[in-house]
Structures are given as C-alpha cells and as structure tokens.
Scaffold this active site. Structure first.
Site, short mmCIF file in Angstrom:
data_model
loop_
_atom_site.label_atom_id
_atom_site.label_comp_id
_atom_site.label_asym_id
_atom_site.label_seq_id
_atom_site.Cartn_x
_atom_site.Cartn_y
_atom_site.Cartn_z
CD GLU A 1 2.17 -3.82 8.90
OE1 GLU A 1 4.12 -4.02 9.46
OE2 GLU A 1 1.97 -3.52 8.00
CD1 TRP B 1 0.25 -0.41 2.71
CD2 TRP B 1 -0.98 1.69 3.72
NE1 TRP B 1 0.62 0.24 4.89
CE2 TRP B 1 0.78 1.35 4.50
CE3 TRP B 1 -1.15 2.09 3.39
CZ2 TRP B 1 0.54 1.95 5.97
CZ3 TRP B 1 -1.14 3.72 4.47
CH2 TRP B 1 -0.05 3.15 5.22
CG ASP B 2 4.39 0.74 1.88
OD1 ASP B 2 3.42 0.54 2.59
OD2 ASP B 2 5.72 0.52 1.77
CE LYS C 1 6.52 -2.45 11.33
NZ LYS C 1 5.95 -3.17 10.28
CD GLN C 2 3.82 1.37 9.19
OE1 GLN C 2 5.06 0.37 9.70
NE2 GLN C 2 3.59 1.88 8.32
#
Length: 772
Positions: free
Chosen positions: A482, A354-355, A594-595
């Site tokens: 995630e 999806w990046d 995580k992000q």
C-alpha cells in the site's frame, strides 16, 4: 518500530484491571472493556456518563446505514458507502443522591475500580462516592451478555450505603436518539414504544436501510420502587429509595435486543417477538444466566487457552486477544463477518477486509471449523455483489470488495477499491487452506468451486499479456504494501493469482472425477467452456513473477529495485504515522514498505520455498519495512523465528499481544484491532510454535523464547485436536481428540497417537525451518 507503551492497567493473567479513573484515557478504556457476543457489542463506557471524552457505542452485527460520499464522472469509482451504525443505547443510566448527579470526573470519588473478567465474560465496576450532603456510597455495576441466546444482555446497578444516608434516584433505560460518533448524526427513527407491569420496550428503525432493533427490559428492584417511563425514543424506569449505612438499592435489568433486517416482517411481529423474548428471559433468572455465561467461558478456555509461563505481560495480552476474537465471532451466522474493529468502535466502519481470510481465518480454522466455514460462506452469499462489482470495473467473473459489511464495495478510495486484487485471491487461498486442514470436499463442491471459477474469470479479464515478452501479468495495481500504487506486476498479486488458477483447475478436475454429473451441471450453469479452462492454464503458466536469479530476491513489483533508497531508521519518530505527516505522493517515491508484501506470500505458501529463499528475501525487505500496519510485525516475526533468529523474532513480537492494552499506536480509543489480535495468535502458534498448515499434513518446529519458561496451545487438524507443550526440556505433543495424526516434527515424519510424543529441541544453532 519506535513504539512506546502507554501502560496504566494492572497486569493479571485472567483480568484487565483499571485502578483509579483515568479521564485522559477514558475512550481507550471504553474500547478495552468492550463486551460482545457476535450478535451485539457494547463499548465499556460508564453507564451514567461523565464529563470527559466518550464514545457511547452499542453495535449490532450487520446493522448498517448507506450514504453517498461525493460524485465523480469516472466509471467504476465507488461513491456510495455503507457503515456499521451506532445502535440504541440500552445502558442509558443516571445516578443521583440527594439531588447530586454522579459524574466520576467531577464528583468526590475516592476510589474507582473497573475489571474485565476474561475467564468469566463479565465486566464489573465499583466506586466510592462522598456526596456533597455528607453520605458515602458505593456504586457498583455488572454487565454481561448471554452466549447461547445472544439477544439477551444483563445489567446490575447497585448503590450501597457506607456512611450516612441519602435519597437515591436512578434512571435505567434505553435511548434511541443516539449519535453516530464519527458522523455526528442520529440514524434512527421511532416506530413504537410502550411499557407497564415492570416491562418497557422501544422499537426503532434506521432511517435509510429500514433495519429495525427492538430493545427492552424487565427490572427487579430491591430497596426501593420502580416506575416505568415511556417516550417516543426513550423508555426506562425511574427507581427511588433511601439508602442507609449497610443498606442498598439494587436494580437487576434483563435486557432483550432483537434485530430484524427483513423489511417484509411486520412491525407488530417484531414487537411481539421482542416482548416475548423479555418474558422468557426473566423466567431464567439473573443468577442462573450469570452461571450459564461463566460455564460457557470455562468450556471455551479449556479449548482455546494459550498458556505462557514466565512472561505475565504476554500472558495477559494473548488471553485478552483470544477473548475479544471469541467475543467478536464464533460462527453464529454466515451473514456475519469480522470487522477490523469488531464491535468495539466505529473506525473502519465495521468493514471486513482481506485480513479476514489471511489473518483471522487460520485462528478459527484451527480452533472452530464451523466458524471458519461460515466465514467462507459469507463470501459465497455475497458472490452476486462481487459479480456486479466486476462489471463495474469492466471485467468478468467476481471482484470481491476491499472493504465491506454487506458484500458491496464500501471503499471510496479508488486506489484501494480499484487497484487491490488481494481480496479475491485471499478468498481463493482461504478455500485452499480450509480444504488442507479439514479435507471438506463437500464444501468445495457446494460453494468453493463456483467462487474459484468466478475469481479466476475476474483475474483473466483484469490481467493481460505483455506486448514485449508475451507473458501474463497485472498492470496498474496495488499490492498489500500500500505504499506503492499503479504499479505493474506486483509480485504478491501475480503469485497469488497463479496459485488461484492452479487450484481452480485442480478443483474442477477433482470434482469431475468425484461427482461427474454435478460437475457437468456446474459447468453448464456457469457457462464454463474448454477454451476458458485453457485460458486459466495459459495465464498460470505464463505468469510474470519478478525475480532476481543472482540474489534470490523476488522483486516486489517491476521497477522496485530501481526506486531511490531511504534509510527508514533516519525518519524521525515524530513523522509517524507517515500518512499524517508526509504528503501522500511523497510516500510512494521510495523503496520503503508499509507492511509485508513478498514476505506475505512466503508465509502463506511457506513450504514451497527454501530457507535460503526466505533468508534472502527477509534480509532484503525487513530493513525497508516501517510496519505502519498493526498486522505487519507478526509476519516478520514468524519468518525470523523460522530462520532461527530468536532475538529478532521476539523483538518484532514485542508489542503484538499488547498492541491495544498498552495503546502502542495511540489509536485504541477508536476501537480494538481485531485482525491484529489474530496476528498475535499467529505469531505465537506459527512463529514460536513453528506450526505450518500449508501441506498435506501439519508440521511443527517449536522454539522457546529465552524470556519464557514454557508455553502451550492446541490446534485442530481434520478430526483431531493436538495439544502442544513447550518446556525447557523440549516439546510434548498430546492427542486431545481423534485417534491418529501423521505430522512432521522438526522436519522429520512422526505419528501422534494416544501415547503422545516427546522430543528434545534440535541441537543449538540448527535452524527451526521446515524446509532445508
């Protein structure tokens, strides 16, 4: 972010230079010195090889293999994956002098220099070798890939006498018996080989998918003679000559690599086209080809360059990122996408995530609209696979894959492939973003509306209504973070789904107004009923968006605020990466991230949120984010810059452009972080440049980091291209293409014409945000 640079390269604004051979970093260098032209890519390995770690990788875009990975009795869990396969090695080289084989790690090599010319697209290497027989030889190699004819590659191998003389014997050829590094297996079988009259060719086929690659070469030799050698899986030339002081043995290789994925095409036709390609290539000439490649890169840099004054590390870093983004993808073929490692290594198996839509697409959207459109067309071409995947997971519509090369779901980790919905909403966002920047309604009607309807159908069938509140949401999901799985009502997932429903309804209404007959035909073909449209409306209106009215903080998912807190700064540096040092379930127990998750949708739909909202959410989530993903710091840095926190923005920006050059994550040897390179570009343009493209006109609010003397970049909007120059005195905008652009500059409306615009920075202390 306890990350430390492993710096061993010379800092230069237009080159990546390795002085002296670093055997312990050999695979890192192989990644860094990679070449590609979207059609094919090759790692920067030593052609002649060496007795140190190496991953001889030669890759062809879209050439892959399929394997089964385990069995499960559970429906909807992927057990078959596909992956980009290591292709025929067309740089199969051996160098001998008086019977001694050149091995940089063992021989008496007194100097070594490797240079990647970012401005020219050329990789050059030279070394001085004192042979056991007493001769001193300079060995030089040059390689480059053609851009306009992407099947063409070029290789120069030269041995020059410095002192004494030696009998030199070279092998330069093509090897089909290559090992896939990570799977320790060869996936190729021979189809045909042949040669003669200065030409050799090899045709091989993948053992499973039946995709074929022709690889062949023509050589021009000075200072010796060449003899063709043909075996079933290896072809090439043996070149011999006596090299004396001041003399040289020089081999120029014209290499032609042709991919054929259509099994209906006869082998004889593939061979004929490959040989014909070699003939035409030789006619152009080696020097002429080099001039064409250098001219291409000169044109490219005029358009894509980001100039930074006062920070040579970042200047080299950002050009390195742009160079590899342009090598990896420029929209040659809508069947291609952007693998997370591009064509530089086997990690992530060549898969797109999806990046692509959220990180990579903006780079191409603002610099190369054709490439951006082709990225979206890839998703349209693979819509049938997305529809099939939706059925596999008991849903309707289209479920776009978490990881893919050909459109099929390749991720065998169920917690990702079954729980993450962001690929679909990412595609919907990309269509929306593409329309904002280009105004291309034809694309929307040709491709976009159909994808939007099918994505919305999937979201309706994947979500459901709470039995207590009667509101709509998504259950048993995993957001971008995630570090939390099987959660209910992840805020990012729900918000992006809401925007997808709203945009789908808008697009349908706009199409019905502009092209009623075409709209009616689409509705009939898709079987879209009025009841289904009302479902889209209801799901959007009743979407659960977890939010705390008192604090103004969006709750990442239901129950996130109740999770035990952990001070991420208390985690020992030696525990990172956490996936390698903590048990899997331990990671999911805390409010550690995580992000970016909430902060991600605040970035994507930036102008829908106030500065106060961004500040409250940034202050809450930033201390909880460990930035385990290389994509993560850029989003935090962009928002920090918008909030006027220059030092924090610059600290987070820190390693963005040099993530691979300085091997911050200690995994550059696996391949380059292509999507992270796009994030680094975003960090400069959207972060310090303050660009926002989520409105009806572009907005800019540049700031100048104190470490920089100035910087410049350009971007496209509709039919215009805008140059941005930021210096100590303020900001200058130039209209590089087009006639007139309406925009917002520091929150104030402005009109850019041929006369340009000059503005001083806002008074000190005023936030750079776009929404007050």
């Amino acid at each position: 972010m306890a990350k430390v640079a492993d710096r061993y390269l010379v800092v230069d604004p237009w080159k990546v230079i390795e002085e002296g051979f670093h055997p312990e970093r050999s695979m890192v260098s192989e990644s860094l010195f990679s070449l590609a032209n979207e059609y094919m890519g090759v790692r920067g390995y030593l052609e002649e090889g060496a007795s140190c770690a190496s991953m001889r990788g030669s890759y062809f875009n879209g050439v892959y293999e399929v394997e089964k990975e385990g069995e499960t009795g559970y429906k909807g869990i992927v057990t078959t994956t596909h992956f980009m396969v290591n292709g025929p090695d067309w740089l199969d080289v051996r160098v001998e002098a008086d019977g001694e084989v050149l091995d940089v790690a063992k021989c008496n090599v007194t100097s070594f220099r490797r240079v990647l010319h970012l401005d020219r697209g050329v990789l050059e290497r030279s070394l001085v070798w004192e042979t056991g027989s007493g001769a001193v030889l300079e060995v030089r190699s040059v390689r480059f890939l053609h851009r306009e004819v992407p099947q063409r590659a070029y290789h120069l191998l030269e041995v020059r006498g410095v002192r004494g003389e030696a009998a030199v014997r070279l092998w330069a050829g093509h090897n089909g018996e290559v090992m896939h590094y990570s799977r320790k297996k060869c996936y190729w079988e021979g189809v045909r080989s042949g040669g003669g009259d200065g030409v050799v060719g090899l045709l091989v086929r993948t053992t499973g998918t039946g995709q074929r690659v022709f690889t062949g070469s023509v050589v021009e030799v000075e200072g010796g003679g060449a003899s063709p050698v043909v075996e079933d899986m290896r072809v090439g030339f043996t070149v011999e000559g006596r090299v004396r002081e001041g003399g040289a043995l020089r081999v120029r290789r014209f290499v032609y690599n042709l991919v054929e994925k259509d099994q209906e095409v006869e082998d004889t036709e593939v061979w004929r086209r490959g040989m014909a390609g070699l003939g035409a290539q030789r006619e152009e000439g080696f020097g002429e080809a080099l001039e064409a490649v250098e001219a291409y890169w000169a044109r490219v840099w005029e358009r894509y360059d980001v100039r930074i004054e006062g920070d040579p590390l970042t200047q080299q870093g950002v050009r390195f990122c742009i160079f590899h983004l342009l090598q990896t993808y420029q929209g040659q073929d809508p069947s291609h996408n952007i693998g997370a490692k591009g064509l530089t290594g086997e990690a992530y198996n060549g898969h797109a995530f999806w990046d692509t839509e959220t990180y990579c697409l903006p780079f191409y959207l603002l610099t190369n609209v054709k490439a951006a459109r082709n990225l979206l067309e890839f998703r349209y071409r693979t819509l049938p696979q997305a529809r099939r995947r939706a059925v596999e997971v008991d849903c309707r519509g289209a479920c776009y894959p978490v990881a893919t090369l050909n459109g099929d779901e390749a991720c065998t980790l169920w917690q990702h492939s079954n729980l993450q919905l962001q690929p679909g909403t990412g595609v919907a966002y990309a269509i929306w973003h593409y329309l904002k920047v280009t105004g291309d309604l034809d694309f929307l009607y040709d491709y976009g509306v159909e994808m939007l309807v099918e994505i919305s159908r999937f979201l309706v069938s994947r979500g459901d209504f709470s039995q207590r509140s009667g509101l709509f949401g998504f259950y048993g999901v995993m957001g971008p973070d995630e570090f939390h799985m099987m959660v209910n009502n992840n805020c990012y997932t729900n918000f992006m789904a809401k925007k997808t429903f709203e945009f789908t309804l808008w697009a349908l209404d706009r199409m019905a107004k502009d092209q009623p007959e075409r709209h009616q035909h689409l509705v009939e073909r898709l079987g879209l009923s009025d009841e289904e449209r009302r479902q889209f409306v209801t799901c959007a209106e009743k979407m659960i968006i977890p939010y705390d009215e008192k604090t103004g903080v969006f709750e990442q998912h239901e129950g996130f605020f109740d999770l035990p807190h952990i001070d991420i700064d208390s985690i020992p540096v030696t525990d990172f990466p956490l996936y390698s040092h903590w048990s899997y379930d331990r990671i999911y127990r805390y409010d550690m991230i995580k992000q970016p998750d909430v902060l991600m949708f605040l970035f994507l739909y930036n102008r829908e949120f106030s500065l106060e909202c961004k500040r409250a959410n940034y202050d809450y989530y930033d201390p909880r984010t460990v930035h385990e993903s290389s994509l993560s710091p850029a989003i935090h840095s962009i928002l920090a810059a918008e909030l006027g926190r220059e030092d924090e923005a610059y600290r987070l920006f820190g390693f963005a452009t040099r993530l691979d050059l300085d091997n911050y994550n200690r995994n550059t040897h696996e391949g380059l972080h292509l999507t992270s390179m796009a994030a680094a570009w975003l960090n400069i343009v959207y972060g310090f440049g303050g660009l926002r493209t989520d409105g009806d006109r572009p907005a800019l609010a540049p700031m100048l980091p104190s470490a920089w003397k100035g910087y410049s970049f350009s971007f496209g909007w509709r039919d215009a291209r805008i140059g941005v120059e930021v210096e100590r005195e303020g900001v200058r905008l130039r209209l590089l293409e087009g006639e007139r652009v309406e925009l917002d500059l520091y929150g104030e409306p402005a009109v850019l014409t041929d006369e340009g615009l000059v503005r001083p920075f806002p008074e000190k202390g005023r936030p750079h945000g776009l929404v007050s």
